[in-house]
Scaffold this motif. Structure first.
Motif, PDB file in Angstrom:
ATOM      1  N   ASN A   1      48.931  40.739  45.237  1.00  0.00           N
ATOM      2  CA  ASN A   1      48.857  41.995  44.478  1.00  0.00           C
ATOM      3  C   ASN A   1      47.515  42.134  43.752  1.00  0.00           C
ATOM      4  O   ASN A   1      47.455  42.467  42.569  1.00  0.00           O
ATOM      5  N   LEU A   2      46.437  41.872  44.482  1.00  0.00           N
ATOM      6  CA  LEU A   2      45.101  41.861  43.898  1.00  0.00           C
ATOM      7  C   LEU A   2      44.299  43.013  44.509  1.00  0.00           C
ATOM      8  O   LEU A   2      44.055  43.038  45.716  1.00  0.00           O
ATOM      9  N   THR A   3      43.915  43.967  43.654  1.00  0.00           N
ATOM     10  CA  THR A   3      43.217  45.161  44.130  1.00  0.00           C
ATOM     11  C   THR A   3      42.059  45.504  43.209  1.00  0.00           C
ATOM     12  O   THR A   3      42.227  45.519  41.989  1.00  0.00           O
ATOM     13  N   PHE A   4      40.883  45.760  43.774  1.00  0.00           N
ATOM     14  CA  PHE A   4      39.753  46.258  42.996  1.00  0.00           C
ATOM     15  C   PHE A   4      38.709  46.845  43.928  1.00  0.00           C
ATOM     16  O   PHE A   4      38.722  46.620  45.137  1.00  0.00           O
ATOM     17  N   THR A   5      37.800  47.624  43.366  1.00  0.00           N
ATOM     18  CA  THR A   5      36.672  48.175  44.109  1.00  0.00           C
ATOM     19  C   THR A   5      35.382  47.852  43.355  1.00  0.00           C
ATOM     20  O   THR A   5      35.398  47.615  42.144  1.00  0.00           O
ATOM     21  N   LEU A   6      34.290  47.847  44.093  1.00  0.00           N
ATOM     22  CA  LEU A   6      32.985  47.546  43.498  1.00  0.00           C
ATOM     23  C   LEU A   6      31.940  48.424  44.171  1.00  0.00           C
ATOM     24  O   LEU A   6      31.834  48.438  45.398  1.00  0.00           O
TER      25      LEU A   6
END
Length: 313
Positions: free
Chosen positions: A19-24
């Motif tokens: 459940n690991l979500t991110f944007t860069l």
């Protein structure tokens, strides 16, 4: 934009990340912090394409990032990954290591690029020295130069300054991160060193219990952490119940006063250079505060809070 959405990744039936979500965004610098074993290195390896996540999706500029199930040679061509073991070739020279992946069709340009990067990491005088004769810190600097040689679009760094002496580390760190900003290289850094995190990152991700606990700017994360775990990653932190509310208070937020309800007994004084870190007992627990001078053991001191972190538990 780098998009990361990992539903699950496990190793021998043990869940490592989920459940690991991110944007860069392109050109941004992201720090990944957390206690040892929380999955920082694993996350970098998944992003680079060395591991396949069980469920999830990763992409860079809408191009899928695929792992060894799909690629005979793992790793994405637009990325470079610096592992903690450096992976230098011991029997070739420093210059040859840095230029290992540069084209030989343009020998002058290749040597100029090698010289530029060796100057950046302050290793020019070792250009013709074989890597096996270097110290751990020197190897790490050469490894940094090598991953920068082809100017990747995305750079993944795992504890990139851990073996470098303190007297050289601060200057080198400033030069490297400024170089990455100037070249607009999107950078992810997994680190235990708060100087990597606070001074150079645009955003910080805190990993705990297989997932992202918090994500914010360094300023917000340091001054307004939601959890004691996060605050403790930046150093000593006091968890104190005051007026019925539990607060997180850094040692530098406590000051000595003539009279207050916050009365402590000094246990030890630790010299830190610019200040002393004082360990004291308060209400059957240990608290820390900072002073400019050493305080004798068993002395009773009154404290007040200069600034509290706004955390109600």
């Amino acid at each position: 934009m780098l998009q990361v959405a990992i539903s699950s990744f496990s190793f021998q039936e043990k869940i490592i990340l989920q459940n690991l979500t991110f944007t860069l965004n392109e050109g941004q610098q992201l720090a990944i912090i957390g206690e040892s074993g929380c999955g920082k290195s694993t996350l970098l390896k998944i992003i680079y394409g060395l591991y396949d996540c069980n469920e999830g999706h990763l992409s860079w500029k809408s191009e899928p990032i695929l792992g060894p199930k799909f690629h005979l040679v793992p790793g994405m061509p637009f990325m470079k990954y610096l592992a903690q073991d450096f992976d230098l070739m011991p029997f070739i020279t420093v210059g040859e290591n840095v230029g290992k992946f540069l084209s030989n069709f343009y020998p002058t340009e290749k040597q100029n690029r090698i010289d530029e990067l060796l100057h950046l990491v302050e290793m020019s005088e070792f250009k013709h020295v074989k890597a096996k004769f270097l110290s751990g810190g020197q190897m790490q600097r050469v490894a940094l130069a090598r991953v920068l040689a082809q100017e990747p679009e995305v750079l993944l760094l795992d504890e990139p300054f851990s073996h470098i002496d303190n007297f050289r580390k601060n200057k080198l760190r400033r030069k490297i991160f400024q170089y990455l900003k100037d070249k607009q290289i999107t950078t992810l850094v997994a680190s235990h060193d708060i100087n990597d995190v606070l001074s150079f990152s645009d955003e910080v991700i805190v990993l705990k219990d297989t997932t992202v606990l918090e994500k914010a700017t360094p300023y917000e994360l340091y001054n307004h952490p939601k959890y004691q775990y996060t605050a403790a990653l930046f150093g000593d932190v006091n968890e104190m119940e005051i007026n019925g509310k539990t607060r997180l208070i850094y040692p530098n937020q406590l000051q000595i006063v003539e009279k207050s309800d916050l009365q402590v007994e000094v246990v030890s004084s630790y010299f830190k250079g610019k200040y002393y870190l004082i360990e004291a007992k308060w209400n059957n627990q240990i608290v820390f505060f900072e002073t400019e001078f050493k305080i004798d053991t068993h002395r009773i001191i009154h404290l007040s809070i200069k600034q509290r972190l706004p955390l109600d538990k």
